[in-house]
Write a protein that holds these residues in place. Structure first.
Motif, PDB file in Angstrom:
ATOM      1  N   LYS A  17       8.395   2.118  -5.866  1.00 52.64           N
ATOM      2  CA  LYS A  17       8.117   3.254  -6.303  1.00 52.64           C
ATOM      3  C   LYS A  17       6.757   3.357  -6.842  1.00 52.64           C
ATOM      4  CE  LYS A  17       9.906   7.569  -8.082  1.00 52.64           C
ATOM      5  NZ  LYS A  17      10.783   8.317  -9.227  1.00 52.64           N
ATOM      6  N   CYS A  18       5.799   4.231  -6.073  1.00 52.73           N
ATOM      7  CA  CYS A  18       4.332   4.200  -6.456  1.00 52.73           C
ATOM      8  C   CYS A  18       4.223   4.681  -8.095  1.00 52.73           C
ATOM      9  CB  CYS A  18       3.625   5.150  -5.711  1.00 52.73           C
ATOM     10  SG  CYS A  18       2.004   5.086  -5.994  1.00 52.73           S
ATOM     11  N   TYR A  19       3.584   4.167  -8.704  1.00 52.02           N
ATOM     12  CA  TYR A  19       3.185   4.255 -10.152  1.00 52.02           C
ATOM     13  C   TYR A  19       2.260   5.511 -10.215  1.00 52.02           C
ATOM     14  CZ  TYR A  19       1.417   3.249 -14.729  1.00 52.02           C
ATOM     15  OH  TYR A  19       0.928   3.759 -16.280  1.00 52.02           O
ATOM     16  N   TYR A  20       1.531   5.838  -9.454  1.00 49.23           N
ATOM     17  CA  TYR A  20       0.718   7.057  -9.500  1.00 49.23           C
ATOM     18  C   TYR A  20       1.286   8.410  -8.867  1.00 49.23           C
ATOM     19  CZ  TYR A  20      -2.550   3.329 -10.839  1.00 49.23           C
ATOM     20  OH  TYR A  20      -3.238   2.500 -11.453  1.00 49.23           O
ATOM     21  N   CYS A  21       1.808   8.198  -7.769  1.00 45.84           N
ATOM     22  CA  CYS A  21       2.263   9.443  -6.934  1.00 45.84           C
ATOM     23  C   CYS A  21       3.869   9.659  -6.933  1.00 45.84           C
ATOM     24  CB  CYS A  21       1.665   9.460  -5.581  1.00 45.84           C
ATOM     25  SG  CYS A  21       2.565   8.497  -4.462  1.00 45.84           S
ATOM     26  N   GLY A  22       4.601   8.478  -7.227  1.00 48.10           N
ATOM     27  CA  GLY A  22       6.103   8.379  -7.306  1.00 48.10           C
ATOM     28  C   GLY A  22       6.592   8.367  -5.717  1.00 48.10           C
ATOM     29  N   ASN A  51      -2.197  11.257   0.292  1.00 53.53           N
ATOM     30  CA  ASN A  51      -2.742  11.897  -0.562  1.00 53.53           C
ATOM     31  C   ASN A  51      -2.777  11.212  -1.975  1.00 53.53           C
ATOM     32  OD1 ASN A  51      -3.424  14.316   0.909  1.00 53.53           O
ATOM     33  ND2 ASN A  51      -1.123  15.004   0.870  1.00 53.53           N
ATOM     34  N   CYS A  52      -2.384  10.184  -2.017  1.00 51.08           N
ATOM     35  CA  CYS A  52      -2.001   9.304  -3.028  1.00 51.08           C
ATOM     36  C   CYS A  52      -3.569   8.948  -3.640  1.00 51.08           C
ATOM     37  CB  CYS A  52      -1.279   8.010  -3.105  1.00 51.08           C
ATOM     38  SG  CYS A  52      -0.924   6.877  -4.568  1.00 51.08           S
ATOM     39  N   ILE A  53      -3.762   8.678  -4.978  1.00 47.79           N
ATOM     40  CA  ILE A  53      -4.960   8.406  -5.446  1.00 47.79           C
ATOM     41  C   ILE A  53      -5.404   6.910  -5.031  1.00 47.79           C
ATOM     42  CG2 ILE A  53      -4.203   7.522  -7.658  1.00 47.79           C
ATOM     43  CD1 ILE A  53      -6.967   8.993  -8.954  1.00 47.79           C
ATOM     44  N   THR A  54      -4.252   6.257  -4.940  1.00 43.15           N
ATOM     45  CA  THR A  54      -4.887   4.944  -4.290  1.00 43.15           C
ATOM     46  C   THR A  54      -5.434   4.757  -2.931  1.00 43.15           C
ATOM     47  OG1 THR A  54      -2.602   4.363  -3.551  1.00 43.15           O
ATOM     48  CG2 THR A  54      -3.144   3.897  -5.833  1.00 43.15           C
ATOM     49  N   ASN A  55      -4.988   5.768  -2.205  1.00 43.07           N
ATOM     50  CA  ASN A  55      -5.767   5.740  -0.889  1.00 43.07           C
ATOM     51  C   ASN A  55      -6.804   6.719  -0.614  1.00 43.07           C
ATOM     52  OD1 ASN A  55      -3.730   4.156   0.653  1.00 43.07           O
ATOM     53  ND2 ASN A  55      -2.458   6.116   0.338  1.00 43.07           N
ATOM     54  N   ARG A  68       0.813  -1.080   0.065  1.00 45.08           N
ATOM     55  CA  ARG A  68      -0.096  -0.128  -0.062  1.00 45.08           C
ATOM     56  C   ARG A  68       0.886   1.292  -0.023  1.00 45.08           C
ATOM     57  NH1 ARG A  68       0.158   2.542   4.816  1.00 45.08           N
ATOM     58  NH2 ARG A  68       0.855   1.310   6.512  1.00 45.08           N
ATOM     59  N   CYS A  69       0.408   2.442  -0.564  1.00 39.44           N
ATOM     60  CA  CYS A  69       1.109   3.594  -0.761  1.00 39.44           C
ATOM     61  C   CYS A  69       1.185   4.427   0.616  1.00 39.44           C
ATOM     62  CB  CYS A  69       0.643   4.352  -1.675  1.00 39.44           C
ATOM     63  SG  CYS A  69       1.760   5.711  -2.259  1.00 39.44           S
ATOM     64  N   PRO A  70       2.252   4.884   1.115  1.00 37.99           N
ATOM     65  CA  PRO A  70       2.329   5.578   2.363  1.00 37.99           C
ATOM     66  C   PRO A  70       1.773   6.852   2.370  1.00 37.99           C
ATOM     67  CG  PRO A  70       4.436   4.671   1.779  1.00 37.99           C
ATOM     68  CD  PRO A  70       3.494   4.653   0.569  1.00 37.99           C
TER      69      PRO A  70
HETATM   70 ZN    ZN Z   1       1.028   6.550  -4.210  1.00 39.32          ZN
END
Ligand code: ZN
Ligand code: CTP
Length: 153
Positions: A137-142, A112-116, A107-109
């Motif tokens: 490295k998150c594909y969406y927020c980096g 504010n990431c779109i995955t959360n 899960r992305c930490p």
């Molecule tokens: Zn993310």
């Protein structure tokens, strides 16, 4: 008499060997093995290993786990060896290889990431090695994750 640690051989199934010591429980988690599972699963932690000092081993009987699923283990145990067993013999042996992309395990930490957010977007990470450490490295927020263990869901 030589004192030797003996773990039963299995007739058929998947043996995951050379898991970094202490990571066997995370391996089970990555493979989705839990209270609902019906296979006979055995596990040892912190057994002596020539190459690694100490290691963990997981054996899943009666099931040949797919290579793609097994490669996800490289996230936490990059040196793991897979042995597919048939009739008590090792039929196939291979090392896990780190996938380039991982979906749905981390899960992305970044809050504010779109995955959360409320959007139905599954987490997705590029995965690579940085000075021998696995980094995601998150594909969406980096956002970069250096301790992947802590973000496995
Ligand atoms: Zn993310
Ligand atoms: N194994 C098992 N049941 C079998 C055969 C093998 O559980 N019927 C397990 C062994 O206990 C070992 C792994 O599968 O953990 C690999 O077996 P093998 O190739 O025989 O052992 P090694 O030569 O020591 O493996 P490696 O060279 O990968 O260290």
């Amino acid at each position: 008499m030589e004192k030797k640690l003996v773990i039963s051989k299995i007739k058929e199934g998947t043996v995951i060997d050379h898991i970094n010591a202490g990571k066997a429980l995370l391996v089970l988690k990555i493979l989705g093995i839990g209270p609902e599972s019906r296979e006979r699963v055995s596990m040892v932690m912190n057994v002596p290993s020539g190459k690694m000092g100490k290691k963990d081993i997981v054996k899943v009987e009666g099931k040949f786990i797919g290579e793609e699923e097994l490669n996800k283990i490289a996230l936490i145990a990059p040196k793991a060896t897979i042995n597919l067993i048939k009739d008590y013999e090792v039929q196939k042996k291979f090392k896990v290889t780190l996938p380039e992309m991982i979906e749905g395990i981390l899960r992305c930490p970044n809050g504010n990431c779109i995955t959360n957010s409320r959007e139905p977007i599954a987490p997705k990470f590029r995965v690579f090695l940085e000075r021998d450490n696995v980094v995601a490295k998150c594909y969406y927020c980096g956002r970069k994750i250096k301790e992947v263990d802590r973000f496995i869901v």
